[in-house]
Every structure is written in structure tokens, then in C-alpha cells.
Design an enzyme around this catalytic site. Structure first.
Site, PDB file in Angstrom:
ATOM      1  NE  ARG A 164      14.210  30.107  37.461  1.00  0.00           N
ATOM      2  CZ  ARG A 164      14.726  29.647  38.606  1.00  0.00           C
ATOM      3  NH1 ARG A 164      14.023  28.834  39.381  1.00  0.00           N
ATOM      4  NH2 ARG A 164      15.924  30.014  38.989  1.00  0.00           N
ATOM      5  CB  SER A 238      18.137  33.346  33.582  1.00  0.00           C
ATOM      6  OG  SER A 238      18.944  33.432  34.711  1.00  0.00           O
ATOM      7  CD  GLU A 334      14.087  31.883  33.790  1.00  0.00           C
ATOM      8  OE1 GLU A 334      15.027  31.080  33.873  1.00  0.00           O
ATOM      9  OE2 GLU A 334      13.936  32.862  34.532  1.00  0.00           O
TER      10      GLU A 334
END
Ligand SMILES: Cc1cc2nc3c(=O)[nH]c(=O)nc-3n(C[C@H](O)[C@H](O)[C@H](O)COP(=O)(O)OP(=O)(O)OC[C@H]3O[C@@H](n4cnc5c(N)ncnc54)[C@H](O)[C@@H]3O)c2cc1C
Length: 339
Positions: A164, A238, A334
Site C-alpha cells: 500500500r 479498509s 490507510e
């Protein structure tokens, strides 16, 4: 190119927050981007670059200018022995692009079906799902630096991809704009990844062989059953990253929580499922007013209707505090917090 004044960003963020931008520019071509760059009211007062708005929590009204990436286009660049190189403009819808490649019989992106957002944003956090990441098939990308309008090309290796993560989320964050992305996809002998999540189970349930289309369909079906649709329930997927802990912490956790799944990393550390930690901290399906963690997927922060950014953030901060208190693990967001 005309800017919208005092524009609502509600249609452009997946939390469905009714925040406003003083000026909103819809950049429908690279030429518009250059005009924006030269405009004292445009980039001169730039506050935010907006893609599909599905990986950001906008904390309040935005002063200055918001530029929305809206230029589109896709083309076959090269056909080689067993592979193709295709290019898509930054404003192409990711899901539409992925389905187009699958329909052409080109392999590589099928597991990344139904991820919201635009093509130009996919490399930034190296979007990934079901055992596949953008970095696995990204060939190169074009990027324009805000400071001088210079355009550079980055190869896959130069993008410094991680979990990520990429150069564009690190050192080059907010320094420029990804203009277009090229992917190298297989045109035969495809690599089919079915071991991750319940993809193999879903294929078996459907009685279908693994192939580009069947995997894409299986992934879409699993995602629809597990994740809330932002058009119905505001969310950003998420909300936290899966944390990584060192070997000693991993061993302690394994002893105390034998049910905690651990994913060993090449450097000896272990990645943990943030959703499990959140669930064990009592947050699965728990709400504070109009905001809460989703009942089916504890990692997803949800706007149940009319929540403000402050309400959403209050839940996020409380989740972080509770996970820290119980496991001594700091969860990292995130999602991009736009303050
Ligand atoms: C229901 C749901 C499920 C999701 N599932 C996944 C998943 O499985 N895997 C995963 O990895 N992600 C997932 N996400 C997160 C999200 O889809 C991705 O992060 C996606 O790439 C965001 O794209 P966007 O265009 O909406 O980005 P935005 O939210 O618009 O922007 C994100 C950041 O990138 C910057 N940016 C946007 N465009 C450009 C550009 N062209 N150049 C430079 N900077 C730019 C913005 O300024 C911002 O900082 C999910 C989100 C939702 C809502």
C-alpha cells in the site's frame, strides 16, 4: 475551462460527506491541467487533487481550488510475443478499465476487479486485492511535477512500490500528478492467482474453471457480498493498514492469541489482520451515532447516513486507542485524511 464556485464535493467522495470546495475545476484533458497550472486562481491557490475520492476523508470545507482528474482514454501500445502493453489516462475508471482488459483476453488485473477509484491513483498506494497488486503488472507511468510542469516517465522499479505504498505516497506526495499509466499484461499463458481469500472456493461453488473472466466474476461476487457499496453506505474500503510487527512481538501474540492469523514477511516480521484486532477490541458492528465499523467487515469505517467528518474521525481515533490499549499495536490509517 470554468471553475464551479462553492461546489459540493458530495458526489466526489465515497464517504458521501457534504463538504464544499471554494472552487472546483474539472480537468477533462491534459490541456486543462496545463491551463490550471498557469491560472493564479487555479493552481495558484491549489488545495487538493481529487481522483475518484474513494481513499480520502475530507475533514471539512476546502478553501482555495480543488482539481478533479477527469481526462480519459485508453489504447493498445504494443503487442509482443505473449504480452501486450496498454495505456490508460489517469481519469479512466479503474473498474471499467480492468473489465475491458479482461474482455480483451489480457491477464494481470482480473483479481483487482471492483476496486473503486481511477487508474491514475492505482499506483499511488499500489492497490491490491486477492493476492495481486498493481506493481505486478505496471509497466511505467507518466507524471507531471507541479513546480515546473515538467513531465517524467517512471519505470516499475523507479516507483518504489511497497505494501500500500509507493514513491508517490512518500517522497513525491503532493509534488505532482500521474497523467497516464501503462500495464504489461499477458496475452496467453496467464498467471492465475486463486489461492488467496475465497477465490478458489467461489470458483468451485460456481462450477467454473479458473480463467480471466471467471476469476474477475468470482472476485466481484465475493466483494459484493463482503463490502458495503459506497453508493448505499458511505465508506472508503479498509480504513486502516494491516500492521507489521517484529518477530518477538509476533511470537508473544501467537502464544496469547492462537487464533490470530499471521503472515510472515521476507524480513522476518509478521503482518497481522487489522480487522481481527479491531473485532477483538469490540468494534465489529459498533457505532457511535451515525458512524461506526461495519458489521460484516470490521476494517471498514462506515457513514450510516448524515455522519460528519468529525463523527467518523472520532470513531477512527477510538478504534486506534482501543487496539493500542489491548494489543500495544498502533494502527495506521490507510485512507488520506484531508485537513
Ligand atoms: C468499497 C471500497 C473498497 C476498496 N477496496 C480496496 C482494495 O481492495 N484494495 C485497495 O488497495 N484499495 C481499496 N480501496 C481504496 C481505493 O479504492 C483505492 O485507494 C483507489 O486507488 C483510490 O482511488 P481514487 O481515484 O478514488 O483516489 P482519491 O481518493 O481521489 O485520491 C487518493 C490520493 O491520491 C491523490 N491523487 C488522486 N489522483 C492522483 C493523480 N492522478 N496523481 C497524483 N495524485 C493523485 C489524491 O490527492 C489523494 O491524496 C477501496 C475503497 C472502497 C471505497
Amino acid at each position: 475551462m470554468v471553475a464551479e464556485q462553492n461546489a459540493s464535493l458530495k458526489p466526489y467522495n465515497s464517504f458521501g460527506l457534504d463538504v464544499r470546495a471554494e472552487r472546483l475545476y474539472h480537468l477533462e484533458s491534459e490541456m486543462h491541467l496545463l491551463e490550471y497550472l498557469d491560472d493564479p486562481e487555479g493552481y495558484g491557490q491549489h488545495s487538493l487533487l481529487l481522483g475518484g475520492g474513494s481513499n480520502m476523508l475530507i475533514a471539512g470545507d476546502i478553501k482555495g481550488s480543488v482539481a478533479r482528474v477527469a481526462w480519459t482514454g485508453r489504447r493498445l501500445v504494443e503487442e509482443g510475443d505473449g504480452f501486450v502493453i496498454v495505456e490508460a489516462a489517469a481519469g479512466e475508471n479503474w473498474q471499467d478499465f480492468v473489465q475491458w482488459t479482461v474482455d480483451q483476453g489480457w491477464g494481470g488485473l482480473q483479481n483487482l476487479s471492483l476496486i473503486p477509484g481511477l487508474v491514475g491513483t492505482a499506483p499511488i498506494q499500489n492497490i491490491g486485492a486477492y493476492g495481486v497488486e498493481t506493481k505486478d503488472s505496471l509497466h511505467s507511468l507518466r507524471w507531471m511535477r507541479w513546480a515546473d510542469g515538467e513531465i517524467e516517465e517512471f519505470s516499475n522499479a523507479q516507483c518504489e512500490f511497497g505494501y500500500r505504498d509507493s514513491l508517490f505516497k512518500g517522497r513525491l506526495k503532493d509534488q505532482g500528478v500521474i497523467l497516464s499509466v501503462q500495464f504489461r499484461l499477458s496475452s496467453r499463458d496467464h498467471t492465475l492467482v486463486t489461492h488467496y481469500g475465497s477465490v478458489a472456493e467461489e470458483l468451485a461453488l460456481r462450477g467454473t474453471e479458473a480463467g480471466l473472466r471467471s476469476i474477475a466474476d468470482a472476485v466481484m461476487s465475493i466483494r459484493r457480498s463482503k463490502l458495503p457499496n459506497p453508493a448505499e453506505l458511505g465508506n472508503s474500503g479498509s480504513f486502516f493498514k494491516n500492521p507489521t510487527v517484529d518477530a518477538q512481538k509476533a511470537a508473544e501474540l501467537a502464544q496469547e492469541y492462537p487464533n490470530l492469523a499471521q503472515y510472515p514477511q521476507a524480513d522476518g516480521r509478521a503482518k497481522l489482520a487489522a480487522g481481527w484486532l479491531i473485532e477483538q477490541s469490540g468494534w465489529k458492528g459498533r457505532r457511535l451515532g451515525n458512524a461506526g465499523m461495519h458489521a460484516k467487515q470490521a476494517l471498514v469505517l462506515v457513514n450510516y447516513g448524515g455522519a460528519s467528518a468529525a463523527e467518523l474521525l472520532a470513531v477512527a481515533r477510538q478504534v486506534q486507542a482501543d487496539v493500542l490499549a489491548k494489543f500495544q499495536i498502533a494502527l495506521e490509517m490507510e485512507v488520506n485524511l484531508i485537513e
